[in-house]
Design a protein around this motif. Structure first.
Motif, mmCIF file in Angstrom:
data_model
loop_
_atom_site.group_PDB
_atom_site.id
_atom_site.type_symbol
_atom_site.label_atom_id
_atom_site.label_comp_id
_atom_site.label_asym_id
_atom_site.label_seq_id
_atom_site.Cartn_x
_atom_site.Cartn_y
_atom_site.Cartn_z
ATOM 1 N N VAL A 125 0.928 -1.247 0.053
ATOM 2 C CA VAL A 125 0.030 0.033 0.005
ATOM 3 C C VAL A 125 0.871 1.368 0.081
ATOM 4 C CG1 VAL A 125 -1.777 1.201 0.988
ATOM 5 C CG2 VAL A 125 -1.677 -1.280 1.328
ATOM 6 N N LEU A 126 0.526 2.130 -1.060
ATOM 7 C CA LEU A 126 1.286 3.550 -0.872
ATOM 8 C C LEU A 126 0.439 4.456 -0.317
ATOM 9 C CD1 LEU A 126 3.401 5.037 -2.106
ATOM 10 C CD2 LEU A 126 2.132 5.438 -4.344
ATOM 11 N N LEU A 127 1.068 5.380 0.680
ATOM 12 C CA LEU A 127 0.431 6.200 1.361
ATOM 13 C C LEU A 127 0.622 7.542 0.460
ATOM 14 C CD1 LEU A 127 1.303 5.556 5.072
ATOM 15 C CD2 LEU A 127 -0.784 5.231 4.041
ATOM 16 N N SER A 128 -0.079 8.728 0.164
ATOM 17 C CA SER A 128 0.089 9.680 -0.554
ATOM 18 C C SER A 128 -0.667 11.142 0.313
ATOM 19 C CB SER A 128 -0.458 9.796 -1.777
ATOM 20 O OG SER A 128 -1.823 9.676 -1.636
ATOM 21 N N ARG A 257 -9.289 7.320 9.773
ATOM 22 C CA ARG A 257 -8.630 5.820 10.063
ATOM 23 C C ARG A 257 -9.754 4.809 9.678
ATOM 24 N NH1 ARG A 257 -6.174 3.823 15.999
ATOM 25 N NH2 ARG A 257 -5.910 1.486 15.353
ATOM 26 N N THR A 258 -11.076 5.142 9.997
ATOM 27 C CA THR A 258 -12.208 4.075 9.903
ATOM 28 C C THR A 258 -12.248 3.978 8.500
ATOM 29 O OG1 THR A 258 -13.170 4.476 12.042
ATOM 30 C CG2 THR A 258 -14.418 3.583 10.434
ATOM 31 N N THR A 259 -12.269 4.946 7.518
ATOM 32 C CA THR A 259 -12.521 4.823 6.329
ATOM 33 C C THR A 259 -11.605 4.012 5.617
ATOM 34 O OG1 THR A 259 -13.502 6.980 6.049
ATOM 35 C CG2 THR A 259 -12.572 6.468 4.152
ATOM 36 N N VAL A 260 -10.169 4.096 6.016
ATOM 37 C CA VAL A 260 -9.165 3.147 5.491
ATOM 38 C C VAL A 260 -9.449 1.916 5.928
ATOM 39 C CG1 VAL A 260 -6.924 2.735 5.258
ATOM 40 C CG2 VAL A 260 -7.661 5.056 5.110
ATOM 41 N N ARG A 261 -9.579 1.483 7.155
ATOM 42 C CA ARG A 261 -9.797 0.230 7.825
ATOM 43 C C ARG A 261 -10.896 -0.721 7.221
ATOM 44 N NH1 ARG A 261 -9.806 1.522 12.872
ATOM 45 N NH2 ARG A 261 -12.300 1.687 13.015
ATOM 46 N N GLU A 262 -12.101 -0.017 6.661
ATOM 47 C CA GLU A 262 -13.166 -0.569 6.213
ATOM 48 C C GLU A 262 -13.364 -0.450 5.014
ATOM 49 O OE1 GLU A 262 -16.493 1.531 7.947
ATOM 50 O OE2 GLU A 262 -16.314 0.639 9.935
ATOM 51 N N ALA A 263 -12.209 -0.100 4.239
ATOM 52 C CA ALA A 263 -11.779 -0.197 2.515
ATOM 53 C C ALA A 263 -11.956 -1.514 2.093
ATOM 54 C CB ALA A 263 -10.919 0.766 2.068
ATOM 55 N N THR A 264 -12.253 -1.945 0.909
ATOM 56 C CA THR A 264 -12.415 -3.422 0.453
ATOM 57 C C THR A 264 -10.817 -3.767 0.338
ATOM 58 O OG1 THR A 264 -12.326 -2.786 -2.017
ATOM 59 C CG2 THR A 264 -14.428 -2.805 -0.666
ATOM 60 N N ASN A 269 -5.031 -3.884 -1.870
ATOM 61 C CA ASN A 269 -4.046 -4.472 -2.604
ATOM 62 C C ASN A 269 -3.539 -3.961 -3.849
ATOM 63 O OD1 ASN A 269 -2.598 -6.890 -3.042
ATOM 64 N ND2 ASN A 269 -3.841 -7.003 -4.954
ATOM 65 N N ASN A 270 -2.250 -3.387 -3.568
ATOM 66 C CA ASN A 270 -1.780 -2.484 -4.594
ATOM 67 C C ASN A 270 -2.407 -1.091 -4.798
ATOM 68 O OD1 ASN A 270 0.017 -4.675 -6.120
ATOM 69 N ND2 ASN A 270 -1.839 -5.010 -7.151
ATOM 70 N N GLY A 271 -2.989 -0.894 -3.442
ATOM 71 C CA GLY A 271 -3.603 0.251 -3.439
ATOM 72 C C GLY A 271 -2.716 1.897 -3.043
ATOM 73 N N VAL A 272 -3.380 2.758 -3.188
ATOM 74 C CA VAL A 272 -2.766 4.209 -3.027
ATOM 75 C C VAL A 272 -4.012 4.891 -2.167
ATOM 76 C CG1 VAL A 272 -1.877 6.205 -4.253
ATOM 77 C CG2 VAL A 272 -1.630 4.170 -5.305
ATOM 78 N N ILE A 273 -3.566 5.390 -1.044
ATOM 79 C CA ILE A 273 -4.340 6.071 -0.179
ATOM 80 C C ILE A 273 -4.150 7.717 -0.147
ATOM 81 C CG2 ILE A 273 -5.054 6.425 2.110
ATOM 82 C CD1 ILE A 273 -3.988 3.654 2.565
ATOM 83 N N LEU A 274 -5.266 8.315 -0.472
ATOM 84 C CA LEU A 274 -5.280 9.714 -0.511
ATOM 85 C C LEU A 274 -5.731 10.437 0.700
ATOM 86 C CD1 LEU A 274 -5.302 12.345 -2.067
ATOM 87 C CD2 LEU A 274 -7.690 11.962 -2.410
ATOM 88 N N GLY A 275 -4.560 11.253 1.230
ATOM 89 C CA GLY A 275 -4.802 12.150 2.201
ATOM 90 C C GLY A 275 -4.085 13.681 1.820
ATOM 91 N N ALA A 284 -3.674 10.544 11.608
ATOM 92 C CA ALA A 284 -4.449 9.376 11.334
ATOM 93 C C ALA A 284 -3.139 8.200 11.232
ATOM 94 C CB ALA A 284 -5.751 9.407 10.524
ATOM 95 N N LEU A 285 -2.179 8.786 10.571
ATOM 96 C CA LEU A 285 -1.440 7.951 9.808
ATOM 97 C C LEU A 285 -0.686 6.485 10.797
ATOM 98 C CD1 LEU A 285 0.907 10.096 7.681
ATOM 99 C CD2 LEU A 285 -0.461 8.357 7.000
ATOM 100 N N SER A 286 -0.416 6.921 11.841
ATOM 101 C CA SER A 286 0.013 5.604 12.751
ATOM 102 C C SER A 286 -1.095 4.819 13.035
ATOM 103 C CB SER A 286 0.518 6.343 13.914
ATOM 104 O OG SER A 286 1.648 6.890 14.045
ATOM 105 N N GLY A 287 -2.220 5.261 13.030
ATOM 106 C CA GLY A 287 -3.411 4.196 13.298
ATOM 107 C C GLY A 287 -3.716 3.266 11.863
ATOM 108 N N ILE A 288 -3.543 4.228 11.045
ATOM 109 C CA ILE A 288 -3.830 3.618 9.375
ATOM 110 C C ILE A 288 -2.848 2.397 9.410
ATOM 111 C CG2 ILE A 288 -3.472 4.028 7.105
ATOM 112 C CD1 ILE A 288 -4.862 6.638 7.677
ATOM 113 N N ILE A 289 -1.593 2.746 9.671
ATOM 114 C CA ILE A 289 -0.455 1.898 9.392
ATOM 115 C C ILE A 289 -0.521 0.493 10.207
ATOM 116 C CG2 ILE A 289 2.111 1.457 9.511
ATOM 117 C CD1 ILE A 289 2.613 4.161 8.768
ATOM 118 N N ASN A 290 -0.894 0.683 11.607
ATOM 119 C CA ASN A 290 -1.211 -0.403 12.452
ATOM 120 C C ASN A 290 -2.586 -1.107 11.983
ATOM 121 O OD1 ASN A 290 0.978 0.375 13.939
ATOM 122 N ND2 ASN A 290 -0.297 1.595 15.549
#
Length: 316
Positions: A125-128, A257-264, A269-275, A284-290
Motif C-alpha cells: 500500500v502506498l500512502l500519499s 482511520r475508519t474509512t481506510v480500515r473499512e475499505a475493500t 491491494n496494490n492500493g494508493v491512499i489519498l490524504g 491518523a497515519l500511525s493508526g492507519i499503518i497499524n
C-alpha cells in the motif's frame, strides 16, 4: 483498470495450393524466401513487453489477477471527475521562469498502466499526501521523518506555487526516502483550462515524472499533455475524505482511520491512499499503518533516498 495488450506479429499466412515450377526457378525462389524470412525475423525478434502478475498473499481471493506490461504507449483514458472538496486556492499567480520539465528518465508506462494504482503491482500500500501545509510548511518533513522511522515510503504531491518558496522541503523529503511529485503550479482544475493555461500549470509544477492532477481530474487531453513533458498521472484507490469539513472543522483522525480500515481488499491491494498535508490525515497515519498491518497488508518500503524520477512499476 489494467488491460492486457496484444502484441502484433506477422503471421505465416494460410497454406495455398501452388503450381509446380521448374527446379531452377524453385531454387531461386527458395533463396528469396529464406532472405525474406530472415528480414522478418530480424524485425520481429525485438523483446516482447514483459508482464508482471500481481502477487498473491493473505487476501488472494480478493486480489486482481490481471497482469500489467512494462512497455508500450502512454494512457489516454479519461478519468471520472472527483469531487471538489478541500478548497485549495485556484489563483494562478505568475509562474516562475525556467519551470520546464526535464524528459523522463524511466521507461514509459505501458498501455495497461493503472493510474489509480500509480503503476503499483507490489501488493503493498502506498500512502500519499497532497497539497501543502499552509500554516506549517515544515509539517511535511516532520511527517516524512516519522514515516522514515517506521520504514515506510510515501508519495508527496506538492503545489509548486508554495514548494518553490521552500526548496529544502522537497530536497529533505527525497533524502528521507519519499517520492515527491507535482500537484501542478497552483491547483487549478485542469479540465477547465485553456490549452495554454494547461501547459502553464503542468510545466511550472514541481519537476519530475509523477503528476497528481487536482481533484484527480485528467481526461485524454490532460493526460497527453502531461505525457509530452514526461509525466504520468497518479491518482488513488482510497479517498479518506479528510478534506471534508463540518462546521468549519475537517474530519477527525478516527473517522479517517475508519474509512481506510473499512475499505475493500481490492482497494487496498496494490492500493494508493489519498490524504492531505493540511488536514487531520497526518494525525491518523500511525493508526492507519497499524490497522493495515493487522489486516495483513504491508506499506511501500523505504529503501533510501529518491530522485525526481519515480520508477515504473513502482519499487515498493
Amino acid at each position: 483498470m489494467s488491460e492486457i495488450r496484444g502484441v502484433l506479429r506477422r503471421g505465416r499466412g494460410r497454406h495455398r495450393r501452388r503450381k509446380r515450377v521448374p527446379l531452377k526457378t524453385a531454387a531461386a525462389a527458395a533463396v528469396l524466401v529464406a532472405g525474406s524470412a530472415f528480414a522478418v525475423n530480424a524485425v520481429d525478434d525485438r523483446p516482447e513487453c514483459e508482464t508482471q502478475a500481481r502477487p498473491g498473499g493473505a487476501h488472494d481471493d480478493h486480489r486482481h489477477g490481471t497482469a500489467m506490461g512494462t512497455c508500450g504507449t502512454r494512457p489516454t483514458a479519461a478519468h471520472d471527475h472527483r469531487p471538489e472538496g478541500h478548497g485549495a486556492p485556484e489563483g494562478a499567480g505568475h509562474p516562475p521562469a525556467g519551470g520546464r520539465q526535464a524528459p523522463a528518465l524511466t521507461p514509459e508506462p505501458a498501455a495497461g498502466y493503472d493510474r489509480e494504482r500509480c503503476g503499483n503491482t507490489s501488493g503493498r500500500v502506498l500512502l500519499s499526501l497532497d497539497d501543502w501545509a499552509y500554516s506549517d510548511p515544515e509539517r511535511a518533513t516532520r511527517i516524512g521523518a516519522q514515516l522514515q522511522a517506521q520504514g515506510v515510503r510515501a508519495a508527496f504531491f506538492l503545489i509548486n506555487k508554495y514548494a518553490s518558496q521552500y526548496p529544502q522541503i522537497t530536497a529533505t523529503l527525497r533524502q528521507q526516502g519519499h517520492w515527491v511529485g507535482s500537484h501542478t503550479w497552483s491547483h487549478r482544475q485542469l479540465t477547465r483550462l485553456t490549452d495554454q493555461e494547461l501547459q502553464d500549470e503542468l510545466r511550472n509544477g514541481l519537476p519530475g515524472n509523477f503528476l497528481r492532477p487536482p481533484y484527480g481530474d485528467a481526461g485524454p487531453r490532460e493526460t497527453e499533455v502531461a505525457a509530452s513533458i514526461g509525466q504520468r498521472v497518479c491518482n488513488w484507490t482510497i479517498d479518506t475524505y479528510d478534506w471534508q469539513q463540518s462546521d468549519g472543522a475537517f474530519r477527525d483522525a478516527e473517522a479517517i482511520r475508519t474509512t481506510v480500515r473499512e475499505a475493500t481488499a481490492e482497494e487496498k491491494n496494490n492500493g494508493v491512499i489519498l490524504g492531505h498535508l493540511f488536514s487531520n490525515f497526518p494525525d491518523a497515519l500511525s493508526g492507519i499503518i497499524n490497522d493495515l498491518r493487522d489486516q495483513g497488508y504491508q506499506m511501500c518500503r523505504n529503501t533510501g533516498p529518491t530522485t525526481d524520477q519515480v520508477p515504473y512499476p513502482l519499487q515498493c
